[in-house]
Design a protein around this motif. Structure first.
Motif, PDB file in Angstrom:
ATOM      1  N   ALA A 171      -5.895   0.087  -4.820  1.00 35.16           N
ATOM      2  CA  ALA A 171      -4.675  -0.376  -4.156  1.00 35.16           C
ATOM      3  C   ALA A 171      -3.466  -0.272  -5.071  1.00 35.16           C
ATOM      4  CB  ALA A 171      -4.867  -1.819  -3.689  1.00 35.16           C
ATOM      5  N   ARG A 172      -3.659  -0.596  -6.351  1.00 38.16           N
ATOM      6  CA  ARG A 172      -2.556  -0.552  -7.321  1.00 38.16           C
ATOM      7  C   ARG A 172      -2.062   0.885  -7.519  1.00 38.16           C
ATOM      8  NH1 ARG A 172      -4.866  -4.034 -10.127  1.00 38.16           N
ATOM      9  NH2 ARG A 172      -6.011  -2.638 -11.493  1.00 38.16           N
ATOM     10  N   GLU A 173      -3.008   1.827  -7.634  1.00 37.26           N
ATOM     11  CA  GLU A 173      -2.618   3.227  -7.813  1.00 37.26           C
ATOM     12  C   GLU A 173      -1.942   3.782  -6.572  1.00 37.26           C
ATOM     13  OE1 GLU A 173      -2.702   5.415 -10.525  1.00 37.26           O
ATOM     14  OE2 GLU A 173      -2.848   3.418 -11.405  1.00 37.26           O
ATOM     15  N   LEU A 174      -2.451   3.401  -5.408  1.00 33.21           N
ATOM     16  CA  LEU A 174      -1.855   3.866  -4.162  1.00 33.21           C
ATOM     17  C   LEU A 174      -0.452   3.300  -3.993  1.00 33.21           C
ATOM     18  CD1 LEU A 174      -2.191   5.453  -1.564  1.00 33.21           C
ATOM     19  CD2 LEU A 174      -3.446   3.517  -0.605  1.00 33.21           C
ATOM     20  N   ASP A 175      -0.266   2.037  -4.321  1.00 36.82           N
ATOM     21  CA  ASP A 175       1.052   1.408  -4.242  1.00 36.82           C
ATOM     22  C   ASP A 175       2.027   2.076  -5.208  1.00 36.82           C
ATOM     23  OD1 ASP A 175       2.593  -1.239  -3.326  1.00 36.82           O
ATOM     24  OD2 ASP A 175       2.901  -1.034  -5.483  1.00 36.82           O
ATOM     25  N   ARG A 176       1.567   2.351  -6.430  1.00 36.26           N
ATOM     26  CA  ARG A 176       2.429   3.001  -7.426  1.00 36.26           C
ATOM     27  C   ARG A 176       2.877   4.377  -6.927  1.00 36.26           C
ATOM     28  NH1 ARG A 176       2.097   6.951 -10.443  1.00 36.26           N
ATOM     29  NH2 ARG A 176      -0.099   7.297  -9.924  1.00 36.26           N
ATOM     30  N   TRP A 177       1.929   5.171  -6.416  1.00 37.28           N
ATOM     31  CA  TRP A 177       2.265   6.510  -5.920  1.00 37.28           C
ATOM     32  C   TRP A 177       3.217   6.422  -4.731  1.00 37.28           C
ATOM     33  CZ3 TRP A 177       1.782   8.652  -1.120  1.00 37.28           C
ATOM     34  CH2 TRP A 177       2.048  10.028  -1.027  1.00 37.28           C
ATOM     35  N   ALA A 178       2.942   5.531  -3.804  1.00 35.85           N
ATOM     36  CA  ALA A 178       3.758   5.425  -2.590  1.00 35.85           C
ATOM     37  C   ALA A 178       5.195   5.061  -2.919  1.00 35.85           C
ATOM     38  CB  ALA A 178       3.136   4.396  -1.650  1.00 35.85           C
ATOM     39  N   ARG A 179       5.391   4.113  -3.827  1.00 38.30           N
ATOM     40  CA  ARG A 179       6.748   3.689  -4.174  1.00 38.30           C
ATOM     41  C   ARG A 179       7.485   4.773  -4.969  1.00 38.30           C
ATOM     42  NH1 ARG A 179       7.546  -1.398  -2.563  1.00 38.30           N
ATOM     43  NH2 ARG A 179       5.674  -2.570  -2.007  1.00 38.30           N
ATOM     44  N   ALA A 180       6.762   5.478  -5.812  1.00 39.77           N
ATOM     45  CA  ALA A 180       7.388   6.555  -6.582  1.00 39.77           C
ATOM     46  C   ALA A 180       7.802   7.726  -5.695  1.00 39.77           C
ATOM     47  CB  ALA A 180       6.427   7.043  -7.667  1.00 39.77           C
ATOM     48  N   ASN A 181       7.146   7.871  -4.541  1.00 35.23           N
ATOM     49  CA  ASN A 181       7.427   8.994  -3.648  1.00 35.23           C
ATOM     50  C   ASN A 181       8.148   8.576  -2.368  1.00 35.23           C
ATOM     51  OD1 ASN A 181       5.942  11.639  -4.691  1.00 35.23           O
ATOM     52  ND2 ASN A 181       4.679   9.868  -5.243  1.00 35.23           N
ATOM     53  N   GLY A 182       8.743   7.382  -2.394  1.00 34.61           N
ATOM     54  CA  GLY A 182       9.530   6.937  -1.255  1.00 34.61           C
ATOM     55  C   GLY A 182       8.723   6.651  -0.010  1.00 34.61           C
ATOM     56  N   ARG A 183       7.434   6.363  -0.146  1.00 36.52           N
ATOM     57  CA  ARG A 183       6.575   6.075   1.006  1.00 36.52           C
ATOM     58  C   ARG A 183       6.298   4.577   1.061  1.00 36.52           C
ATOM     59  NH1 ARG A 183       3.657  10.031   3.490  1.00 36.52           N
ATOM     60  NH2 ARG A 183       3.417   8.332   5.014  1.00 36.52           N
ATOM     61  N   THR A 184       7.348   3.817   1.307  1.00 33.92           N
ATOM     62  CA  THR A 184       7.157   2.363   1.368  1.00 33.92           C
ATOM     63  C   THR A 184       6.257   1.964   2.525  1.00 33.92           C
ATOM     64  OG1 THR A 184       9.223   2.168   2.626  1.00 33.92           O
ATOM     65  CG2 THR A 184       9.345   1.845   0.234  1.00 33.92           C
ATOM     66  N   ASP A 185       6.203   2.790   3.581  1.00 30.49           N
ATOM     67  CA  ASP A 185       5.295   2.510   4.694  1.00 30.49           C
ATOM     68  C   ASP A 185       3.844   2.530   4.234  1.00 30.49           C
ATOM     69  OD1 ASP A 185       5.664   5.289   4.204  1.00 30.49           O
ATOM     70  OD2 ASP A 185       4.821   5.779   6.180  1.00 30.49           O
ATOM     71  N   VAL A 186       3.517   3.501   3.386  1.00 35.84           N
ATOM     72  CA  VAL A 186       2.166   3.603   2.841  1.00 35.84           C
ATOM     73  C   VAL A 186       1.872   2.421   1.916  1.00 35.84           C
ATOM     74  CG1 VAL A 186       0.656   4.980   1.339  1.00 35.84           C
ATOM     75  CG2 VAL A 186       2.073   6.107   3.074  1.00 35.84           C
ATOM     76  N   ALA A 187       2.851   2.059   1.075  1.00 34.24           N
ATOM     77  CA  ALA A 187       2.668   0.916   0.178  1.00 34.24           C
ATOM     78  C   ALA A 187       2.409  -0.363   0.970  1.00 34.24           C
ATOM     79  CB  ALA A 187       3.901   0.751  -0.718  1.00 34.24           C
ATOM     80  N   HIS A 188       3.162  -0.589   2.028  1.00 40.17           N
ATOM     81  CA  HIS A 188       2.995  -1.800   2.832  1.00 40.17           C
ATOM     82  C   HIS A 188       1.635  -1.829   3.514  1.00 40.17           C
ATOM     83  CE1 HIS A 188       7.655  -2.185   3.125  1.00 40.17           C
ATOM     84  NE2 HIS A 188       7.178  -2.702   2.011  1.00 40.17           N
ATOM     85  N   ARG A 189       1.209  -0.680   4.061  1.00 41.56           N
ATOM     86  CA  ARG A 189      -0.110  -0.639   4.714  1.00 41.56           C
ATOM     87  C   ARG A 189      -1.222  -0.885   3.707  1.00 41.56           C
ATOM     88  NH1 ARG A 189       2.000   3.575   7.934  1.00 41.56           N
ATOM     89  NH2 ARG A 189       1.062   5.211   6.647  1.00 41.56           N
ATOM     90  N   ALA A 190      -1.111  -0.287   2.531  1.00 37.65           N
ATOM     91  CA  ALA A 190      -2.151  -0.460   1.510  1.00 37.65           C
ATOM     92  C   ALA A 190      -2.257  -1.916   1.071  1.00 37.65           C
ATOM     93  CB  ALA A 190      -1.854   0.435   0.304  1.00 37.65           C
ATOM     94  N   ARG A 191      -1.109  -2.560   0.872  1.00 39.73           N
ATOM     95  CA  ARG A 191      -1.127  -3.974   0.463  1.00 39.73           C
ATOM     96  C   ARG A 191      -1.719  -4.858   1.554  1.00 39.73           C
ATOM     97  NH1 ARG A 191       3.345  -6.380  -3.461  1.00 39.73           N
ATOM     98  NH2 ARG A 191       3.627  -4.641  -4.900  1.00 39.73           N
ATOM     99  N   ALA A 192      -1.322  -4.610   2.800  1.00 41.67           N
ATOM    100  CA  ALA A 192      -1.817  -5.430   3.904  1.00 41.67           C
ATOM    101  C   ALA A 192      -3.325  -5.265   4.078  1.00 41.67           C
ATOM    102  CB  ALA A 192      -1.090  -5.057   5.192  1.00 41.67           C
ATOM    103  N   LEU A 193      -3.802  -4.029   4.017  1.00 44.55           N
ATOM    104  CA  LEU A 193      -5.236  -3.781   4.154  1.00 44.55           C
ATOM    105  C   LEU A 193      -6.014  -4.421   3.008  1.00 44.55           C
ATOM    106  CD1 LEU A 193      -5.128  -0.037   5.243  1.00 44.55           C
ATOM    107  CD2 LEU A 193      -6.095  -1.914   6.591  1.00 44.55           C
ATOM    108  N   THR A 194      -5.489  -4.313   1.804  1.00 49.03           N
ATOM    109  CA  THR A 194      -6.168  -4.884   0.642  1.00 49.03           C
ATOM    110  C   THR A 194      -6.266  -6.399   0.750  1.00 49.03           C
ATOM    111  OG1 THR A 194      -5.386  -3.053  -0.727  1.00 49.03           O
ATOM    112  CG2 THR A 194      -6.165  -5.023  -1.878  1.00 49.03           C
ATOM    113  N   ALA A 195      -5.192  -7.039   1.161  1.00 46.06           N
ATOM    114  CA  ALA A 195      -5.217  -8.496   1.342  1.00 46.06           C
ATOM    115  C   ALA A 195      -6.250  -8.896   2.390  1.00 46.06           C
ATOM    116  CB  ALA A 195      -3.830  -8.992   1.738  1.00 46.06           C
TER     117      ALA A 195
END
Length: 249
Positions: A171-195
Motif C-alpha cells: 500500500a505504501r509503495e502504491l500510494d507513493r507511486w500514485a502521488r508522484a504520478n498525479g493519480r490521487t484517485d489511485v492513492a485514495h482507493r489503495a488507502r481505503a482498500l488497505t484500511a
C-alpha cells in the motif's frame, strides 16, 4: 478499466507488482513449474521436489542463515508481498482483481526476489476488499501458513504479522507511486482498500496502521540473519539479544 491480458498497468509500479501472464507477450513458463495449489498441498514436483522446502532452503543459503525457521518467515513474507502487491495494484488501478486462484498461479521457487509468478488465465473479479481478502488471505496465506507451521513450527501470529507487514508495504509503495504520478484517485482507493483489509479478523490484531505507516506487533525474525537488523515496522526498537532457539511472534 477492464483487465488486459498482460496486466500492463502494473508494470510502471515495479517488480513486486508485475504479474506475468501466459496470455501475454512473454509467453508461457516451462510446464514443470508447480502451481501454488501444488505447493500448498505439498505435491511433489519432478523438477523441484517439495517446492516449499526447496524455497526455504534456497532463501536460507542466500541469507547465510542456519535457522530454517528464519528463512521460512522471510520466504512467506516475500510471497505475501508479491500477492498483495499484484492484487492491491490491480484493484486500485483497474477497479478489478484477477482471479489469483492457487491452481492458476505458477511459481518458480528457485527465482531471485521478488518471487516469480505466472498467471495462467486473467479472469476478472470485483475489486472490493472482501475479494482481495478471499483471494490473498484465505486463498493463499492461510494454506501457506499451515504448510510452514507443519514443517518449521513457526508461530501463526508471526506469519499473520508478516501478512500485515507485506500488505502495508504494498500500500505504501502504491500510494507513493500514485502521488508522484498525479493519480490521487489511485492513492485514495489503495488507502481505503488497505484500511478495510486491516479490519479483517486475520489482520486486525497484527499491528497499527496510521495512514500508510504500519507498526506490527510481532517480528519477522530478520534480525537473526547474519548482518541483519530490525525492519522499519518492527515491534522492537532495537534487535533483541537471544539464543539461537529463541522465538518471536
Amino acid at each position: 478499466m477492464d483487465l488486459d491480458p498482460d496486466l500492463a498497468a502494473l508494470r510502471p509500479l515495479g517488480g513486486f507488482f508485475v504479474l506475468r501472464t501466459t496470455g501475454g507477450a512473454e509467453g508461457a513458463p516451462a510446464g514443470s513449474l508447480p502451481t501454488l495449489a501444488e505447493t500448498y498441498g505439498a505435491v511433489r514436483s519432478d523438477v523441484y521436489g517439495d517446492s516449499i522446502i526447496f524455497r526455504v532452503d534456497t532463501v536460507a543459503h542466500r541469507l547465510r542463515t542456519p535457522e530454517l525457521r528464519v528463512s521460512a518467515s522471510i520466504t512467506q513474507q516475500g510471497l505475501a508481498a508479491r500477492l498483495w502487491s499484484a492484487a492491491l495494484g490491480c484493484a486500485a488501478l483497474y477497479g478489478r482483481v484477477p482471479d489469483l486462484n492457487p491452481a492458476a498461479l505458477r511459481w518458480d521457487a528457485g527465482a531471485a526476489a521478488p518471487d516469480d509468478l505466472w498467471l495462467t488465465e486473467v479472469r476478472p473479479l470485483p475489486g472490493y476488499a472482501d475479494a482481495l481478502a478471499a483471494t490473498v488471505l484465505e486463498g493463499h496465506l492461510e494454506p501457506l501458513g499451515v504448510a510452514l507451521r507443519a514443517r518449521y513450527g513457526i508461530a501463526a501470529g508471526l506469519l499473520r504479522g508478516n501478512a500485515g507487514s507485506a500488505l502495508a508495504g504494498a500500500a505504501r509503495e502504491l500510494d507513493r507511486w500514485a502521488r508522484a504520478n498525479g493519480r490521487t484517485d489511485v492513492a485514495h482507493r489503495a488507502r481505503a482498500l488497505t484500511a478495510e483489509l486491516f479490519a479483517h479478523p486475520l489482520l486486525r490484531t497484527t499491528g497499527t496502521l496510521t495512514g500508510t505507516a504500519f507498526r506490527r506487533r510481532s517480528c519477522c525474525l530478520y534480525y537473526r540473519v547474519p548482518g541483519g537488523g530490525i525492519c522499519g515496522d518492527c515491534c522492537f526498537a532495537r534487535a533483541p539479544h537471544s539464543s539461537p532457539r529463541a522465538s518471536s511472534g
